[in-house]
Structures are given as structure tokens and as C-alpha cells.
Enzyme design. Structure first.
Site, short mmCIF file in Angstrom:
data_model
loop_
_atom_site.label_atom_id
_atom_site.label_comp_id
_atom_site.label_asym_id
_atom_site.label_seq_id
_atom_site.Cartn_x
_atom_site.Cartn_y
_atom_site.Cartn_z
N HIS A 96 0.80 -1.23 0.00
CA HIS A 96 0.00 0.00 0.00
C HIS A 96 0.84 1.27 0.00
CE1 HIS A 96 -4.17 -1.41 0.47
NE2 HIS A 96 -3.66 -2.41 1.16
N LYS A 144 -8.61 13.74 4.42
CA LYS A 144 -7.75 12.56 4.44
C LYS A 144 -6.74 12.73 5.57
CE LYS A 144 -6.87 13.43 0.14
NZ LYS A 144 -6.99 12.26 -0.71
N ARG A 145 -6.05 11.65 5.86
CA ARG A 145 -5.03 11.68 6.90
C ARG A 145 -4.07 12.84 6.65
NH1 ARG A 145 -0.19 8.53 6.71
NH2 ARG A 145 -1.07 7.51 4.88
N LYS A 168 0.61 14.24 1.37
CA LYS A 168 -0.74 14.50 0.88
C LYS A 168 -0.97 15.99 0.63
CE LYS A 168 -2.72 10.38 3.04
NZ LYS A 168 -3.27 9.67 1.86
N THR A 178 -8.65 6.12 -2.03
CA THR A 178 -10.01 5.64 -2.27
C THR A 178 -11.03 6.76 -2.13
OG1 THR A 178 -10.10 4.89 0.04
CG2 THR A 178 -9.60 3.23 -1.63
N LYS A 189 -14.74 7.80 -4.16
CA LYS A 189 -16.03 8.14 -3.55
C LYS A 189 -16.52 9.49 -4.05
CE LYS A 189 -14.25 5.73 0.47
NZ LYS A 189 -13.50 5.94 1.70
#
Length: 976
Positions: A435, A706-707, A712, A818, A822
Site C-alpha cells: 500500500h 484525508k489523513r 498528501k 479511495t 467516492k
């Protein structure tokens, strides 16, 4: 009162029927000509029944008994029975009274939730038992998905939706004085995960059940979760989750299912030549089961969670009575704390040991359970060579890596298999999903810690490593020793270890004799004759100073030997590379997006790919369309069903593509915008309640959830907002309205408790929001909101309401993502880099319907080198933003450490490793294109429709079909 009950085995499956005096009966019902269900109904006088009289039994082999009291003809009508609101209300009332967790006086929302959930669980358990019985009898191959995280979210509406009972439950609760949505809101999110890893695992379970695949999930039952996030003036603060404080109505403790787990101890060789692991610390893992229902099917699979404890006999009563209370409870606490917290801080040695205990507990308990099931199903004829034909174990990331040595240990030490037999079975059973490409996320455990905690497993890992070394030498030979040595350094499981003696001679080089303690250096200095005395102060044996003198008549040239003490050598720590062990011990290795899988093959595990190319696959992630469109976005679901002419899209998402032909239809566009607005109105109320900030639904909802992590790049987003704000402040009110579209910029996500830089980012976002949201000149033109304690339930509100979502990680660093899937399913347009699944989403929805910016993955290493060489010139707009922040525009907090990470050309925590500065100009120019597109609502709505239409590929149903066919080799088993 006479009671009778029976379980009928019919052509349509199990029917649990019958008679409780004349007051209660279990009946079977069906929905839409699909699978049958069971439900408990009671007459109005059910209150008079004693709780201890109620019996439920479910077995496929039970003989059918006639019940003379049943009305004639009732039996024939049962198969078509659908529970009405009255029978559901009766069931809820029964649980409120006879399965009480609250006082009997009032029927308030918390009590209503538990009673409602328990009534749903009745149906799930009956289907779960039927599913389990079929699997036991058929003894087919079953997949087991092991993950440290399962981010389930709330279960009530999902379960009711999968059973197709939304309307009936809504009406039943209305009869009882409550609203279904309000009752469902009482459910806390299960705190069993943190981010995409856990949410993916939960989507997979939903798809496995829906598609009727024989499979179970295994995880840990964390009492306090990761943490509950609180946002204060100081940024993020952490508190323990309380999701289990009053229990969970969904879990069923299996007190008869527990397994011993051992830590520490010693390994010895017995008289029979076997290795025995004894002594140390012993605990037990107890099973808690959570039923996972499929959509429009009876199949209900299991998520088995392990909780850790020790027997009451281990409580030191003598110590307690002597006043040594802490000592008396020490054994209990040591066992129970294993399942206290997800990802406990690992800065300390104790924290590292606790994490390793968690991972081993998951692997050992799960494998013991799987092996016990295999033995039970095999009966008296156990053939271990058939184990991989009955069992598939999927390791979700490196956390379950210890499955490999644990399966070896059980097969060799407990079942008596040879090394060759056990290794063959293990490699055919286990598979690994990677991952991440981040080096720090490819776990490496301290060899010293692992040897101390799991001594037998270290022996097995050493043997696997030695076998790997021999295979590498055999493959590449010894002609090019430098290349061979490089391969061994990269590929070995054991890091910083000497080579096994069996191959070490290949690399033997002539030794130069050197004194162990000193290095002798020959110095040829010319010393001219002199009458001067040269003094070299030294200490004699007594510690007094002495003088060494040079005579005037000395030789005109002398050879002098000088002894130099070398710097002590830095011995690198010995490590166990878990990812390498996964690749070596598994029969398949998959990435989770096309670009990620290529990086895995070409960079992360390139040497392994050259050795075993057949192992490597891609399985692009997916999300369940049930939770992420059908249930969380009813307005959009209705529109999709209307325009595609069927509700089949929930199971066959390729039907979403039919929306493309209507993308320009004005009626569809009007309905589409109305659905989006209704979802945004809900979020407006939610934001007011959670943050106190008021926003308008007419603004663009721009969301990044998100985290919190530097790669990110929430920092890039907030820097872009700061730039936008600064430009607004330089304009007149009229110019602002002309140049900028109103935006509500929403952030959400948790920073790991010990990740200081991530927490600085959270603090900065909240400071920027506090300034902008109170600026009267800006008003509703720009709002910045950080939603506290982001979780699945919050996502189910925000995602349907989103106009724009940001997936802006540094290219090549996000495995898949992911949330991007969505958002696309819900008609949200994305701004992002060519990273992870963004690449495939852009291909499916159309390049013109995706806002692309930034450097590409193949450019990243060159750009970092450019930076290190001092050749990078930052954009003046980026420098302008940094200067504005340092001017205390957003408060007095010192952000030098945060901004400093974006400056300099080298050094840890410096040099803008994630290329925020490099991508900043491209990012803000792309945001201008976003504003331009949003002004044309017809164009924007068409883009939104085409995002939903193009999202069909990203259903987890498609992903699970691929895993089942290509990795697990399992077939669907549909219950009768």
C-alpha cells in the site's frame, strides 16, 4: 405456557419457525424475489413472557416438526412474507424491554438505537448462521483478509439498507415516536481504523458478502481506537475514543473461541530433535464476531476481532490484599493493553514492543483459528498439502507479515511437517498487498526486539533469509561479485547482517593485517638538526609528565612512526525487513493502482520483480457503491435509477456509464443540481453545529479530507487559500466578486499524535480559518473550516455535498487513494496530480472533466536533485505567501519550523522534499481554471454527471472479482 420451536430445511434455505405459546414466532421473509430473511414477531401480550423462555436454534440438518397450533395455510405464505412496520415495532419493543441496557422508564434515542440495532441483529445472526453452516458442509476454499484496520463506520443504516428494510424500519420507529435518521445518529463510529487502509478493508468485506464469496475478515478489537480528535486554539488534541463505553450491539463475544498467545521465553531442542518454545508471557485472544451482510443476498460473512486477556487465576490476590494493587493487576494490564489503542506511539522501546505484540496477536490468533477450522472440516483425513487448496490468506500491508513465520512454526513445531513441506504450503497460501512506496512505511523491526519477543520466529526468519540468499546466488552466479553483493544487500530479509557461512567465502578478500586497537600510519618527516629541545609531554606509568628530547647531533633525517587512534566505527542496527519477507513468503504481490503497481515493479521491489515476475500484479482499489452512493446519497441514487431505468447499477456499476448520453439534458442537469443543493444544506447545518461557522450552500464546496501527512500536501492547499485571501484583500469589493467564485474550503483528517509537522499543519489551517472567517470584508466569499474528528459518518455527509475535491499528493507517493473514487461516484470534480488512482479516474471520466496540475512521477527524482544542487528558483508568488504568513497575518504563532521545511536545499526536514514550492504556481493557475468552469453551471453540471458516469470502474465489486480469480482462486457460494 407450552412452547415449541423448530428449524426447517427447505428448498429455499433455513426457516426458523415457530411457536411461543401463541405469542411469539420466528418467520421467514423475502425481499424482491431474492434471498430469504427471518424475523421475530410478537403479539401484543409478549410482555408477559419470561425472558428465560425464549429459544432460537438454527441448523441446516434439523428435522422439520409439525406444529399443530399453526393455522392451516400459514406455512405456504411464509416464504413471501415481508415484515411490516408493526412486526418490526414489536421486535424493537421486545429488545427495549428484554435486552435492556437502559432504565425501563423512558424510550429515549440511545435506548431506541440499541433496541433497533438488536432487532436488526436478529436477522443478521440467522443469515450468518446459515452462511456459516453452508461453508462448513461444503468445505470450499475460503479467503481470510487480515488487516490491522477495519474502518466500518456506522452499521445500522447499512444493515437495514442491505436487508432492504429502510421503509419498514422508518415507519416502525415513527410508530414508536422516533425518526430513523435521528436514531441512527446515536451510533458511534466503530474505532477500528484510521484511514484508507481500514476503509478499503471494510469495502472489501461488503463486496465479498454481496458477491457471495466465502471469506472472513480478521482484525483487533481496539478499546480506545486511534484517538478522538479535538480542535482547540492550540490545534489538534487527542482523547481516547469511547465507542465501546456502553458496548456495541453488533458484536457477539465467542467465549468458547480463544487461543493462547506467547511472547518472550526460550527456544530449546527436545530429545526428539524438535524445537520447543517455552516460558515467557502467556495471554489468550478471545473472539468477538461482527456480522457483515451482503446486499440483496442472504450471505452474511464474519469480521472476527480479537481481544486480549488472561484468566482470573493470574490476578495476584495476595499482592492486592497486601496493598500492592498495581503489581496485583500487572499481568491483566499487560495483556489487555495490547488491544487498547490502534497504532500506539512507538517512540519508546515499550511502544515498539506493544506494536509488535499487536501484530503477532493478530497473526497468531487468526492462523490458529483458520487451522482449527481446516482440521475440523477435514475430519479424520487431514492432508496438509491440501491446506492452500482450502485457505487463502491475504495480508493487507506489512502489518500481518508475521503470518509467514507463524504458519511455518505451527506446521513444523506443532503439526510435525518438514521444513520443505511447510515452506511449500506457506508460499502457496499467503499473498501480500503493498500500500505504499514511502520508505518509512515499509516496516523494519529491530532484530534485537524481535529476537527477545519472538525468539522462535526469528530462527525461522533467519532460515528463510538463508534460503533466499542461496536462491539469489544460484540465479545470478558469482561472475560479477559486485552486482551479486548489491542484489543481496537490497533483497535480504535481514538488514546489516553478515552473509551465511555457506556463501561468505565467495566474497572473501585478502586481509591486510591491522592492529585491533590502533591504526599505524607511516610518516616520513624531514627534521632538520637543531640545538633546540623538542618536548613531547607524555604520561609515564605513574601518571607523571616526562619529556622526550632530541639531541642536536641527531641524524639530519629520521623516520618517525606516529600512532593514530581511529574514530570508533558506527555499527548499523540489525533489522528485519517485513516487506521483503512478504514478497519472499507470498505467492502474489499486488499494488493498488496501475501507476503504483508499476512503481512497485520498477522501483520498490525491482530486484524481486526480476527474480519472480510472475508474482506481481495490479489490483486497482475500489469502494462499495452501496455505502458510498446508494445509502449516503439518496437524492442522487433516485436520479440515477430514474435515468438509467433500473436500480441494477447498485450491483452492476457499469450501468452508470449510461448517464453519459444524458449529460447535456437540461432536465437531468436541473435535478442533478437540486440533489447537490439538498446535500449541501445538510452540511451547512452540520458545520454550524460542529464548528460554529456559518456558510452558504450557494458557494462552491471545496473539500480535502484525508489523513494529515506532508506527502498528501494539505500545506499546498492552505498556501493556495492564503494566496487567494491575500489577493482578495488587495481588491475592492466589486473586483473580488468579479474575480473570485465564493468558496467554502473544508479540511478534515487526523495527524498522528507524534507527527509534529502534521500537527503544525492542522494548527496553521485552523489559524487561517479563524482569521478569514471573521474578516467582514471577505464575508461569504471565502470560508476555511477544519472539521474535527473526521470519520466515516462525517464523510457520508461531506462527500455527497462536494463540488470540488482535492487529491494533490506529490506524484508517485500515493499508492492509490479511495476517497477520490467516492468523490467521483458522487459527481464531484477533482483537482489533482497524476498520482495513485487519479491517473485511472482521469482516464475514465475524461481529461476535460479533471483539473490536472503538477510534476509527474518520473520527474520527481530529477527535481529533488535540482533542488539539492541549488538550481531551484522559487516562484515569486510562493515567496509572497511565505512572507505574508511570517507577517503575523494569521496570529502570533511562530511558523518558522513549518515554513522552514519548504526552504533550503538539503537536510532532514528541509529542502521541500514533497515539492510544494515547485508545484505551487501550477496549482494556483489550475485553481483559476476551476473558478472559470464553476461560473458556467451548465458546463460544471455536465462535468459532474460525467464524473459519476465514469466512476463505474472503481467499485470494490470489480476489485474483489479480480482478487478472487487471480489471487485467491475462490468461487461464489450462493445460499439457497
Amino acid at each position: 405456557m407450552a412452547t415449541s420451536w423448530y428449524c426447517a430445511n427447505t428448498a429455499n434455505g433455513v426457516e426458523l419457525l415457530k411457536h411461543y405459546g401463541s405469542n411469539t414466532r420466528l418467520i421467514r421473509f423475502s425481499c424482491r424475489n431474492t434471498s430469504s430473511k427471518l424475523f421475530l414477531t410478537r403479539t401484543a401480550d409478549f410482555r408477559r413472557l419470561k425472558r428465560g423462555c425464549f429459544h432460537v436454534k438454527n441448523t441446516l440438518s434439523e428435522k422439520v416438526h409439525e406444529d399443530p397450533i399453526t393455522d392451516q395455510g400459514a406455512e405456504s405464505n411464509l416464504s413471501s412474507f415481508t415484515p411490516g412496520a408493526a412486526s418490526i415495532a414489536s421486535s424493537i419493543k421486545y429488545h427495549a424491554e428484554f435486552t435492556p441496557l437502559f432504565s425501563p422508564e423512558r424510550f429515549e434515542l440511545p435506548k431506541a438505537f440499541f433496541a433497533t440495532a438488536q432487532s436488526v441483529r436478529d436477522s443478521l445472526l440467522i443469515n450468518w448462521n446459515a452462511t456459516y453452516d453452508i461453508y462448513e458442509k461444503m468445505n470450499m476454499k475460503q479467503a481470510y483478509y487480515l488487516s490491522m484496520e477495519f474502518l466500518q463506520g456506522r452499521a445500522l443504516l447499512n444493515a437495514i439498507g442491505n436487508l432492504e428494510l429502510n421503509g419498514a424500519y422508518a415507519e416502525a420507529l415513527k410508530k414508536l415516536g422516533h425518526n430513523l435518521e435521528n436514531v441512527a445518529s446515536q451510533e458511534p463510529d466503530a474505532a477500528l481504523g484510521n484511514g484508507g487502509l481500514g476503509r478499503l478493508a471494510s469495502c472489501f468485506l461488503d463486496s465479498l458478502a454481496t458477491l457471495n464469496y466465502p471469506a472472513w475478515g480478521y482484525g483487533l478489537r481496539y478499546k480506545y481506537g486511534l484517538f478522538k480528535q479535538q480542535i482547540t486554539k492550540d490545534g489538534q488534541e487527542e482523547a481516547a475514543e469511547d465507542w465501546l463505553e456502553i458496548g456495541s450491539p453488533w458484536e457477539i463475544v465467542r467465549n468458547d473461541v480463544s487461543y493462547p498467545i506467547k511472547f518472550y521465553g526460550n527456544v530449546t531442542t527436545g530429545s526428539d530433535g524438535k524445537r520447543y518454545w517455552s516460558g515467557g508471557e502467556d495471554i489468550k485472544a478471545v473472539a468477538y464476531d461482527v456480522p457483515i451482510p451482503g446486499y440483496k443476498t442472504k450471505t452474511t460473512i464474519n469480521l472476527r476481532l480479537w481481544s486480549t486477556q488472561v484468566p482470573s487465576a493470574d490476578f495476584d490476590l495476595s499482592a492486592f490484599n497486601a496493598g500492592e494493587h498495581t503489581k496485583a493487576c500487572e499481568v491483566q494490564v499487560n495483556a489487555e493493553k495490547i488491544c487498547y489503542v490502534l497504532y500506539p506511539g512507538d517512540e519508546s522501546e515499550e511502544g515498539k514492543a506493544l506494536r509488535l505484540k499487536q501484530q503477532y496477536t493478530l497473526c497468531s490468533a487468526s492462523l490458529q483459528d483458520i487451522i482449527a477450522r481446516f482440521e475440523r472440516r477435514s475430519g479424520d483425513h487431514i492432508k496438509w498439502e491440501e491446506f492452500p487448496e482450502k485457505v487463502a490468506v491475504q495480508m493487507n500491508d506489512t502489518h500481518p507479515t508475521l503470518c509467514i513465520p507463524e504458519l511455518m512454526r505451527v506446521l513444523i513445531d506443532l503439526k510435525g511437517l518438514s521444513w520443505k513441506e511447510a515452506w511449500n504450503i506457506t508460499k502457496r497460501t499467503v499473498a501480500y498487498t503493498n500500500h505504499t512506496v514511502l520508505p518509512e512505511a515499509l516496516e523494519k523491526w529491530s532484530y534485537e526486539l524481535m529476537q527477545k519477543l519472538l525468539p522462535r520466529h526469528v530462527e525461522i526468519i533467519e532460515a528463510i533469509d538463508e534460503e533466499l540468499v542461496h536462491e539469489i546466488v544460484s540465479k545470478y552466479g558469482s561472475l560479477d561479485l559486485d552486482k551479486l553483493e548489491e542484489k543481496l544487500i537490497t533483497m535480504r530479509i535481514l538488514e546489516n547482517f553478515d552473509l551465511p557461512s555457506s556463501v561468505a567465502d565467495l566474497f572473501t578478500k585478502p586481509e591486510i593485517p591491522v592492529d585491533d586497537d590502533t591504526e599505524t600510519v607511516e610518516v616520513h618527516d624531514k627534521v632538520e638538526a637543531s640545538d633546540k629541545v623538542v618536548t613531547n609531554d607524555e604520561e609515564d606509568e605513574t601518571g607523571k609528565k616526562t619529556s622526550a628530547k632530541t639531541e642536536a647531533a641527531a641524524e639530519t633525517e629520521i623516520d618517525k612512526k606516529t600512532t593514530v587512534k581511529p574514530e570508533p566505527a558506527v555499527i548499523p542496527p540489525k533489522k528485519v525487513r517485513m516487506a521483503n519477507l512478504c514478497v519472499v513468503g507470498g505467492h502474489a504481490v499486488n499494488g493498488v493502482a496501475e501507476i503504483h503497481s508499476e512503481i512497485v515493479k520498477e522501483e520498490v521491489f525491482n530486484d524481486f520483480y526480476e527474480l519472480w515476475p510472475e508474482k506481481f500484479q495490479n489490483k486497482t482499489n475500489g469502494v462499495t457503491p452501496r455505502r458510498w452512493i446508494r445509502f449516503c446519497n439518496p437524492p442522487l441514487s433516485s436520479i440515477i435509477t430514474k435515468w438509467t431505468g433500473t436500480e441494477d447499477w447498485v450491483l452492476k456499476t457499469e450501468k452508470l456509464a449510461e448517464l453519459r448520453k444524458f449529460a447535456d439534458n437540461e432536465d437531468l442537469q436541473t435535478e442533478w443540481r437540486e440533489a447537490k443543493t439538498s446535500n449541501k444544506i445538510k452540511v451547512v447545518s452540520f458545520l454550524k453545529e460542529k464548528t460554529g461557522y456559518s456558510v452558504v450552500p450557494d458557494a462552491m464546496f471545496d473539500i480535502q479530507v484525508k489523513r494529515i501527512h506532508e506527502y498528501k500536501r494539505q500545506l499546498l492547499n492552505i498556501f493556495g487559500i492564503v494566496y487567494r485571501y491575500k489577493k482578495m484583500k488587495e481588491m475592492t469589493a466589486a473586483e473580488r466578486k468579479t474575480n473570485f467564485v465564493p468558496r467554502v474550503c473544508i479540511f478534515g483528517g487526523k495527524a498522528f499524535a507524534t507527527y509534529v509537522q502534521a500537527k503544525r499543519i492542522v494548527k496553521f489551517i485552523t489559524d487561517v480559518g479563524a482569521t478569514i472567517n471573521h474578516d467582514p470584508e471577505i464575508g461569504d466569499l471565502l470560508k476555511v473550516i477544519f472539521v474535527p474528528d473526521y470519520n466515516v459518518s462525517v464523510a457520508e455527509l461531506l462527500i455527497p455535498a462536494s463540488d470540488l475535491s482535492q487529491h494533490i499528493s506529490t506524484a508517485g507517493m500515493e499508492a492509490s487513494g479511495t476517497s477520490n473514487m467516492k468523490f467521483a461516484m458522487n459527481g464531484c470534480i477533482q483537482i489533482g496530480t497524476l498520482d495513485g488512482a487519479n491517473v485511472e479516474i482521469r482516464e475514465e471520466v475524461g481529461e476535460e472533466n479533471f483539473f490536472l496540475f503538477g510534476a509527474q512521477a518520473h520527474e520527481i527524482s530529477g527535481l529533488r536533485k535540482e533542488r539539492a544542487d541549488g538550481k531551484f528558483v522559487p516562484d515569486e508568488r510562493f515567496e509572497e505567501v511565505k512572507k505574508f504568513i511570517r507577517s503575523s497575518a494569521f496570529g502570533s504563532y511562530n511558523y518558522d519550523e513549518l515554513i522552514g521545511s519548504l526552504e533550503g536545499n538539503e537536510g532532514f526536514g528541509r529542502a521541500d522534499y514533497f515539492l510544494v514550492g515547485k508545484d505551487f504556481p501550477s496549482y494556483i493557475e489550475c485553481q483559476e481554471k476551476v473558478d472559470e468552469a464553476y461560473r458556467d453551471q451548465k458546463r460544471w453540471t455536465k462535468m459532474s454527471i460525467l464524473n459519476t458516469a465514469g466512476s463505474y470502474k472503481f467499485s470494490s465489486d470489480r476489485t474483489i472479482h479480480e482478487y478472487a480469480k487471480d489471487i485467491w482462486n475462490i468461487e461464489p457460494v450462493e445460499l439457497p
